[in-house]
Design a protein around this motif. Structure first.
Motif, PDB file in Angstrom:
ATOM      1  N   PRO A  22       0.811  -1.232   0.000  1.00  0.00           N
ATOM      2  CA  PRO A  22       0.000   0.000   0.000  1.00  0.00           C
ATOM      3  C   PRO A  22       0.842   1.280   0.000  1.00  0.00           C
ATOM      4  CG  PRO A  22      -0.085  -1.090   2.134  1.00  0.00           C
ATOM      5  CD  PRO A  22       0.552  -2.055   1.193  1.00  0.00           C
ATOM      6  N   ASP A  23       2.124   1.182   0.392  1.00  0.00           N
ATOM      7  CA  ASP A  23       2.994   2.356   0.400  1.00  0.00           C
ATOM      8  C   ASP A  23       3.668   2.588  -0.951  1.00  0.00           C
ATOM      9  OD1 ASP A  23       2.509   3.043   3.057  1.00  0.00           O
ATOM     10  OD2 ASP A  23       4.068   1.686   3.794  1.00  0.00           O
ATOM     11  N   ASP A  24       3.496   1.655  -1.872  1.00  0.00           N
ATOM     12  CA  ASP A  24       4.117   1.759  -3.190  1.00  0.00           C
ATOM     13  C   ASP A  24       3.100   2.333  -4.174  1.00  0.00           C
ATOM     14  OD1 ASP A  24       5.374   1.514  -5.605  1.00  0.00           O
ATOM     15  OD2 ASP A  24       5.957  -0.584  -5.343  1.00  0.00           O
ATOM     16  N   PRO A  25       3.354   3.522  -4.730  1.00  0.00           N
ATOM     17  CA  PRO A  25       2.411   4.123  -5.679  1.00  0.00           C
ATOM     18  C   PRO A  25       2.183   3.265  -6.923  1.00  0.00           C
ATOM     19  CG  PRO A  25       4.003   5.745  -4.916  1.00  0.00           C
ATOM     20  CD  PRO A  25       4.490   4.402  -4.447  1.00  0.00           C
ATOM     21  N   GLY A  26       3.089   2.315  -7.165  1.00  0.00           N
ATOM     22  CA  GLY A  26       2.945   1.456  -8.346  1.00  0.00           C
ATOM     23  C   GLY A  26       1.794   0.475  -8.236  1.00  0.00           C
ATOM     24  N   GLY A  27       1.299   0.256  -7.013  1.00  0.00           N
ATOM     25  CA  GLY A  27       0.201  -0.686  -6.824  1.00  0.00           C
ATOM     26  C   GLY A  27       0.651  -2.128  -6.999  1.00  0.00           C
ATOM     27  N   ALA A  28      -0.298  -3.000  -7.318  1.00  0.00           N
ATOM     28  CA  ALA A  28       0.014  -4.425  -7.514  1.00  0.00           C
ATOM     29  C   ALA A  28       1.092  -4.568  -8.576  1.00  0.00           C
ATOM     30  CB  ALA A  28      -1.242  -5.177  -7.927  1.00  0.00           C
ATOM     31  N   THR A  29       2.110  -5.365  -8.264  1.00  0.00           N
ATOM     32  CA  THR A  29       3.279  -5.512  -9.137  1.00  0.00           C
ATOM     33  C   THR A  29       3.730  -6.959  -9.149  1.00  0.00           C
ATOM     34  OG1 THR A  29       3.990  -3.264  -8.553  1.00  0.00           O
ATOM     35  CG2 THR A  29       5.639  -4.703  -9.529  1.00  0.00           C
ATOM     36  N   ASN A  30       4.159  -7.437 -10.300  1.00  0.00           N
ATOM     37  CA  ASN A  30       4.693  -8.789 -10.410  1.00  0.00           C
ATOM     38  C   ASN A  30       5.918  -8.742 -11.316  1.00  0.00           C
ATOM     39  OD1 ASN A  30       4.957 -11.503 -10.020  1.00  0.00           O
ATOM     40  ND2 ASN A  30       3.182 -12.103 -11.243  1.00  0.00           N
ATOM     41  N   PHE A  31       7.046  -9.237 -10.805  1.00  0.00           N
ATOM     42  CA  PHE A  31       8.319  -9.203 -11.536  1.00  0.00           C
ATOM     43  C   PHE A  31       8.691  -7.779 -11.950  1.00  0.00           C
ATOM     44  CE2 PHE A  31       6.625 -13.523 -12.671  1.00  0.00           C
ATOM     45  CZ  PHE A  31       7.517 -14.243 -11.874  1.00  0.00           C
ATOM     46  N   GLY A  32       8.194  -6.786 -11.202  1.00  0.00           N
ATOM     47  CA  GLY A  32       8.511  -5.405 -11.517  1.00  0.00           C
ATOM     48  C   GLY A  32       7.535  -4.738 -12.466  1.00  0.00           C
ATOM     49  N   VAL A  33       6.604  -5.481 -13.019  1.00  0.00           N
ATOM     50  CA  VAL A  33       5.593  -4.922 -13.925  1.00  0.00           C
ATOM     51  C   VAL A  33       4.385  -4.506 -13.102  1.00  0.00           C
ATOM     52  CG1 VAL A  33       4.104  -5.333 -15.924  1.00  0.00           C
ATOM     53  CG2 VAL A  33       6.385  -6.380 -15.825  1.00  0.00           C
ATOM     54  N   THR A  34       4.020  -3.228 -13.161  1.00  0.00           N
ATOM     55  CA  THR A  34       2.923  -2.727 -12.342  1.00  0.00           C
ATOM     56  C   THR A  34       1.571  -2.917 -13.031  1.00  0.00           C
ATOM     57  OG1 THR A  34       2.900  -0.487 -13.259  1.00  0.00           O
ATOM     58  CG2 THR A  34       4.476  -0.937 -11.462  1.00  0.00           C
ATOM     59  N   ILE A  35       0.537  -2.843 -12.226  1.00  0.00           N
ATOM     60  CA  ILE A  35      -0.814  -2.936 -12.768  1.00  0.00           C
ATOM     61  C   ILE A  35      -1.092  -1.785 -13.732  1.00  0.00           C
ATOM     62  CG2 ILE A  35      -1.869  -1.653 -10.848  1.00  0.00           C
ATOM     63  CD1 ILE A  35      -4.260  -3.627 -11.075  1.00  0.00           C
ATOM     64  N   HIS A  36      -0.478  -0.631 -13.485  1.00  0.00           N
ATOM     65  CA  HIS A  36      -0.674   0.520 -14.373  1.00  0.00           C
ATOM     66  C   HIS A  36      -0.095   0.238 -15.754  1.00  0.00           C
ATOM     67  CE1 HIS A  36      -1.918   2.535 -10.766  1.00  0.00           C
ATOM     68  NE2 HIS A  36      -0.724   2.398 -10.210  1.00  0.00           N
ATOM     69  N   THR A  37       1.078  -0.407 -15.780  1.00  0.00           N
ATOM     70  CA  THR A  37       1.686  -0.777 -17.065  1.00  0.00           C
ATOM     71  C   THR A  37       0.816  -1.786 -17.792  1.00  0.00           C
ATOM     72  OG1 THR A  37       3.943  -0.347 -16.317  1.00  0.00           O
ATOM     73  CG2 THR A  37       3.684  -1.899 -18.145  1.00  0.00           C
ATOM     74  N   MET A  38       0.317  -2.769 -17.073  1.00  0.00           N
ATOM     75  CA  MET A  38      -0.510  -3.792 -17.704  1.00  0.00           C
ATOM     76  C   MET A  38      -1.799  -3.197 -18.242  1.00  0.00           C
ATOM     77  SD  MET A  38       0.192  -7.162 -15.346  1.00  0.00           S
ATOM     78  CE  MET A  38      -0.859  -8.169 -16.379  1.00  0.00           C
ATOM     79  N   ARG A  39      -2.372  -2.240 -17.532  1.00  0.00           N
ATOM     80  CA  ARG A  39      -3.586  -1.570 -18.030  1.00  0.00           C
ATOM     81  C   ARG A  39      -3.271  -0.742 -19.276  1.00  0.00           C
ATOM     82  NH1 ARG A  39      -5.869   0.080 -12.019  1.00  0.00           N
ATOM     83  NH2 ARG A  39      -7.097  -1.830 -11.698  1.00  0.00           N
ATOM     84  N   ARG A  40      -2.125  -0.072 -19.258  1.00  0.00           N
ATOM     85  CA  ARG A  40      -1.729   0.730 -20.416  1.00  0.00           C
ATOM     86  C   ARG A  40      -1.537  -0.142 -21.650  1.00  0.00           C
ATOM     87  NH1 ARG A  40       3.400   1.958 -21.959  1.00  0.00           N
ATOM     88  NH2 ARG A  40       4.233   1.350 -19.925  1.00  0.00           N
ATOM     89  N   LEU A  41      -1.029  -1.362 -21.431  1.00  0.00           N
ATOM     90  CA  LEU A  41      -0.777  -2.278 -22.542  1.00  0.00           C
ATOM     91  C   LEU A  41      -1.983  -3.162 -22.858  1.00  0.00           C
ATOM     92  CD1 LEU A  41       2.859  -3.405 -21.616  1.00  0.00           C
ATOM     93  CD2 LEU A  41       2.158  -1.649 -23.247  1.00  0.00           C
ATOM     94  N   GLY A  42      -3.035  -3.050 -22.040  1.00  0.00           N
ATOM     95  CA  GLY A  42      -4.235  -3.854 -22.273  1.00  0.00           C
ATOM     96  C   GLY A  42      -4.033  -5.342 -22.056  1.00  0.00           C
ATOM     97  N   LEU A  43      -3.235  -5.705 -21.047  1.00  0.00           N
ATOM     98  CA  LEU A  43      -2.919  -7.116 -20.800  1.00  0.00           C
ATOM     99  C   LEU A  43      -3.959  -7.764 -19.879  1.00  0.00           C
ATOM    100  CD1 LEU A  43       0.964  -6.967 -20.398  1.00  0.00           C
ATOM    101  CD2 LEU A  43      -0.376  -7.668 -22.393  1.00  0.00           C
ATOM    102  N   ASP A  44      -5.060  -8.159 -20.479  1.00  0.00           N
ATOM    103  CA  ASP A  44      -6.136  -8.849 -19.754  1.00  0.00           C
ATOM    104  C   ASP A  44      -5.865 -10.347 -19.836  1.00  0.00           C
ATOM    105  OD1 ASP A  44      -8.453  -9.778 -18.625  1.00  0.00           O
ATOM    106  OD2 ASP A  44      -9.754  -9.206 -20.313  1.00  0.00           O
ATOM    107  N   LEU A  45      -5.007 -10.834 -18.964  1.00  0.00           N
ATOM    108  CA  LEU A  45      -4.562 -12.234 -19.025  1.00  0.00           C
ATOM    109  C   LEU A  45      -5.626 -13.212 -18.562  1.00  0.00           C
ATOM    110  CD1 LEU A  45      -0.893 -11.803 -17.727  1.00  0.00           C
ATOM    111  CD2 LEU A  45      -1.755 -11.713 -20.072  1.00  0.00           C
TER     112      LEU A  45
END
Length: 203
Positions: A22-45
């Motif tokens: 919750p202290d990380d502005p990046g939000g949910a992250t996996n292997f360094g890839v943030t949820i914001h990046t995945m949303r930007r790329l449209g990665l609906d896995l």
């Protein structure tokens, strides 16, 4: 320098698996890839019509490596920087996005280069880096690494919730500082005493 694939894999291993601090502005992250990046790329896995934490959890290590190569190395033109500098800027771009380039651009200004601090590696910045590197590429690598370290400290100065990333509970160097110093020659690493003094005003 190691091949970009190897550097990307090292970044993934350094970042680790799934976290949602919750202290990380990046939000949910996996292997360094943030949820914001995945949303930007449209990665609906999960194919449920939305990109949320479940999709972040499903991201594979191989997918993370490819994302970093495509969107954090090739697209921002880090491949056009002097070879010795690429790994540090690439690693920082994964960690801080366009701020990685702004740090470089501000550093170039202290070298007397005239560049715009816009977070983009355009022809002006790339040529300025090559001039500054000159015949001493190791110097610019160390200088950039030191500026990275300073950036992390200043970020922690401004945001108390981020201090745990710069200083461990026992007072030692936190992950941010250790990460920056991985790209700096050992003679420029801060001693434990210097680190403690730098963080003293945090209480």
């Amino acid at each position: 320098m190691a091949h970009v694939d190897e550097i990307a894999r090292e970044i993934v291993h350094r970042e680790g698996g799934y976290v949602n601090d919750p202290d990380d502005p990046g939000g949910a992250t996996n292997f360094g890839v943030t949820i914001h990046t995945m949303r930007r790329l449209g990665l609906d896995l999960t194919d449920d019509g939305k990109v949320d934490a479940a999709d972040v959890r499903r991201l594979s290590e191989a997918q993370a490596v490819q994302i970093f190569k495509d969107h954090y190395y090739h697209r921002p033109k880090i491949s056009q920087l002097p070879v010795k500098l690429q790994a540090s800027v690439f690693d920082m771009y994964v960690n801080a996005g366009g701020n990685a380039v702004k740090i470089l651009q501000r550093m170039l200004a202290t070298f007397g280069e005239v560049v715009s601090v816009d977070g983009a590696l355009g022809p002006q910045t790339i040529m300025a880096v090559k001039r500054a590197a000159g015949t001493a590429p190791d110097h610019i690598v160390d200088a950039y690494g030191i500026e990275r370290r300073n950036y992390y400290y200043r970020l922690a100065d401004r945001r108390a919730a981020s201090r745990k990333y710069a200083r461990r509970r026992d007072g030692g160097k936190g992950g941010w500082i250790v990460r920056a110093e991985e790209f700096i020659a050992a003679k420029y690493h801060l001693s434990a005493r210097e680190h403690k003094e730098r963080c003293a005003k945090w209480g």
